[in-house]
Design an enzyme around this catalytic site. Sequence first.
Site, PDB file in Angstrom:
ATOM      1  N   HIS A   2       0.862  -1.183   0.000  1.00  0.00           N
ATOM      2  CA  HIS A   2       0.000   0.000   0.000  1.00  0.00           C
ATOM      3  C   HIS A   2       0.900   1.236   0.000  1.00  0.00           C
ATOM      4  O   HIS A   2       2.020   1.195   0.518  1.00  0.00           O
ATOM      5  CB  HIS A   2      -0.843   0.096   1.272  1.00  0.00           C
ATOM      6  CG  HIS A   2      -1.814  -1.008   1.511  1.00  0.00           C
ATOM      7  ND1 HIS A   2      -1.445  -2.213   2.068  1.00  0.00           N
ATOM      8  CD2 HIS A   2      -3.153  -1.069   1.324  1.00  0.00           C
ATOM      9  CE1 HIS A   2      -2.517  -2.975   2.202  1.00  0.00           C
ATOM     10  NE2 HIS A   2      -3.568  -2.312   1.756  1.00  0.00           N
ATOM     11  N   ASP A  40       2.200   2.111   3.409  1.00  0.00           N
ATOM     12  CA  ASP A  40       3.194   1.201   3.986  1.00  0.00           C
ATOM     13  C   ASP A  40       4.609   1.694   3.745  1.00  0.00           C
ATOM     14  O   ASP A  40       5.504   1.426   4.542  1.00  0.00           O
ATOM     15  CB  ASP A  40       3.113  -0.202   3.342  1.00  0.00           C
ATOM     16  CG  ASP A  40       1.753  -0.826   3.434  1.00  0.00           C
ATOM     17  OD1 ASP A  40       1.036  -0.553   4.399  1.00  0.00           O
ATOM     18  OD2 ASP A  40       1.408  -1.590   2.509  1.00  0.00           O
ATOM     19  N   GLU A  56     -10.968  -6.599  -4.085  1.00  0.00           N
ATOM     20  CA  GLU A  56     -10.837  -7.617  -3.040  1.00  0.00           C
ATOM     21  C   GLU A  56     -12.091  -7.664  -2.186  1.00  0.00           C
ATOM     22  O   GLU A  56     -12.427  -6.684  -1.517  1.00  0.00           O
ATOM     23  CB  GLU A  56      -9.616  -7.327  -2.162  1.00  0.00           C
ATOM     24  CG  GLU A  56      -9.391  -8.375  -1.096  1.00  0.00           C
ATOM     25  CD  GLU A  56      -8.034  -8.254  -0.441  1.00  0.00           C
ATOM     26  OE1 GLU A  56      -7.934  -8.603   0.747  1.00  0.00           O
ATOM     27  OE2 GLU A  56      -7.079  -7.814  -1.107  1.00  0.00           O
ATOM     28  N   GLU A  85      -9.347 -13.427  -0.772  1.00  0.00           N
ATOM     29  CA  GLU A  85      -8.595 -13.776   0.430  1.00  0.00           C
ATOM     30  C   GLU A  85      -9.310 -14.867   1.219  1.00  0.00           C
ATOM     31  O   GLU A  85     -10.526 -14.818   1.407  1.00  0.00           O
ATOM     32  CB  GLU A  85      -8.409 -12.546   1.316  1.00  0.00           C
ATOM     33  CG  GLU A  85      -7.669 -12.855   2.607  1.00  0.00           C
ATOM     34  CD  GLU A  85      -7.432 -11.641   3.468  1.00  0.00           C
ATOM     35  OE1 GLU A  85      -7.605 -11.748   4.699  1.00  0.00           O
ATOM     36  OE2 GLU A  85      -7.084 -10.574   2.912  1.00  0.00           O
ATOM     37  N   HIS A 126     -11.200 -13.527   4.354  1.00  0.00           N
ATOM     38  CA  HIS A 126     -12.398 -12.770   4.012  1.00  0.00           C
ATOM     39  C   HIS A 126     -13.526 -13.698   3.582  1.00  0.00           C
ATOM     40  O   HIS A 126     -14.701 -13.442   3.878  1.00  0.00           O
ATOM     41  CB  HIS A 126     -12.093 -11.771   2.908  1.00  0.00           C
ATOM     42  CG  HIS A 126     -11.126 -10.711   3.306  1.00  0.00           C
ATOM     43  ND1 HIS A 126     -10.680  -9.737   2.428  1.00  0.00           N
ATOM     44  CD2 HIS A 126     -10.507 -10.447   4.483  1.00  0.00           C
ATOM     45  CE1 HIS A 126      -9.838  -8.938   3.051  1.00  0.00           C
ATOM     46  NE2 HIS A 126      -9.702  -9.363   4.303  1.00  0.00           N
ATOM     47  N   ASP A 154      -5.089 -13.768  -1.888  1.00  0.00           N
ATOM     48  CA  ASP A 154      -4.382 -13.474  -0.643  1.00  0.00           C
ATOM     49  C   ASP A 154      -4.470 -14.725   0.215  1.00  0.00           C
ATOM     50  O   ASP A 154      -5.571 -15.142   0.610  1.00  0.00           O
ATOM     51  CB  ASP A 154      -5.023 -12.295   0.091  1.00  0.00           C
ATOM     52  CG  ASP A 154      -4.529 -10.955  -0.405  1.00  0.00           C
ATOM     53  OD1 ASP A 154      -3.733 -10.935  -1.350  1.00  0.00           O
ATOM     54  OD2 ASP A 154      -4.953  -9.926   0.162  1.00  0.00           O
ATOM     55  N   ASP A 198     -10.962 -11.238  11.497  1.00  0.00           N
ATOM     56  CA  ASP A 198      -9.954 -11.550  10.491  1.00  0.00           C
ATOM     57  C   ASP A 198      -8.576 -11.532  11.147  1.00  0.00           C
ATOM     58  O   ASP A 198      -7.989 -10.471  11.338  1.00  0.00           O
ATOM     59  CB  ASP A 198     -10.057 -10.501   9.379  1.00  0.00           C
ATOM     60  CG  ASP A 198      -9.224 -10.834   8.164  1.00  0.00           C
ATOM     61  OD1 ASP A 198      -8.770 -11.976   8.060  1.00  0.00           O
ATOM     62  OD2 ASP A 198      -9.046  -9.948   7.315  1.00  0.00           O
ATOM     63  N   ASP A 212      -5.680 -12.994  10.099  1.00  0.00           N
ATOM     64  CA  ASP A 212      -4.543 -12.904   9.179  1.00  0.00           C
ATOM     65  C   ASP A 212      -3.357 -13.751   9.625  1.00  0.00           C
ATOM     66  O   ASP A 212      -2.223 -13.288   9.676  1.00  0.00           O
ATOM     67  CB  ASP A 212      -4.096 -11.446   9.019  1.00  0.00           C
ATOM     68  CG  ASP A 212      -5.047 -10.638   8.160  1.00  0.00           C
ATOM     69  OD1 ASP A 212      -5.643 -11.210   7.243  1.00  0.00           O
ATOM     70  OD2 ASP A 212      -5.200  -9.428   8.417  1.00  0.00           O
TER      71      ASP A 212
END
Length: 433
Positions: free
Chosen positions: A98, A101, A229, A265, A268, A293, A304, A306
């Site tokens: 991103h 980031d 996404e 993802e 998700h 993802d 979520d 991750d």
Amino acid sequence: MSYFKDIPPIQYEGPASDNEFAYRHYDPNEVVMGKRMEDHLRLAVAYWHSLAYEGGDPFGGRTFERPWYGDDMAAARAKADAAFDMFGVLNVPFFCFHDADVRPEGDSFAESRRNLEEICDVFADKMQQTGTKLLWGTANMFTHRRWMAGAATNPDPEIFAYAAATVKACMDVTHRLGGENYVLWGGREGYESLLNTDLTREAEQAGAFLTKVVDYKHKIGFKGTILIEPKPQEPSKHQYDFDVGTIYGFLKRFGLENEVKLNIEQGHAILAGHSFEHELALAGSLGLLGSIDMNRNDYQSGWDTDQFPNNVPEVALAYYEVLRAGGFTTGGTNFDARVRRQSLDPEDLVLSHVGAIDICARGLKAAAAMLENGGLEKMRAERYAGWDSEASQAMLKSESLDQIAARVEETNLNPQPRSGRQERLENWVSRFV
């Protein structure tokens, strides 16, 4: 001095290796279904979770102390140095990022854009030196307080304008770096309460925004794929990009179904009440599968999380659907996953990816073996074989409802149910995973 100086480059050593800093199953050059494993998986490291995440959660702040943390350009350059060191250690071909980031927020939009372009120069040099490529770029339009009511769907037209400028800047950088996709994730494109939300206006705004993005892609000659996404919730109570089916309806509504594909993802999909393979299969059937993802959720938690994947049967079924859809073209496997906030060491950051990459390699090989065997496709075809007859196709395509009803009575049709054979199919899959 590199943050990862004590970690050797990760090489393939085979299943018998007891070296934790080695791949046991991921051999980039192994040929699977006529293609190198590296070219099948197209692995990417996520800049945000690996380099920008500080170990915080809703109940506590930063636990990691990385030497590149900071809010100035010197820290951003140090982060880039660490990032490409890590990509080299892992020997992965791609990364994703991103805008927020990789560069500090400026005092104005113009300063933020200049910061991003400066880091783009750094990336370009490092990519040329290392051969690492950009799988996709995207814009963070959910963290800063300006985005609290959305970006494209915001009730304030000035926020819409700021979002448009933000995406343009990030698309420009992605294009310049040879990115193979550009992703839009609408983390705040949704609502917290219907009491203050005009669904019709917000949908029209989202459609207009995406149309402008597609038009700009063609204007600048970006050859990559625009990806959306899906996610049903978090951070918004309800997000407009809920799942594959919802997004397909949105794309059809605005005539964009031939311009945009999906980045799907695992976590998700679970939040939407689906399995990962369901979302991949549906996207494949609609011609919308673009990229994935890869991660997992904690099934005891309702959000979520991750986490890195560790379940070969789940991953194998996911790659089975990817392979059935023809495999990746511009897309790939991005690890949208982060180490736990107690995992403080550089080794944790590397080994989390090593384990996940091996899980993906095992899953891919199992999926390819299933597809090459053909048993599942054969049994699926047998289940629908009755529809292949000329009479069945005529009923489907040309007979009217009253014609069908008359034939049922004339032939005294009395069909009996047939077994779906689910358990037999599950047993068949278990032979491969």
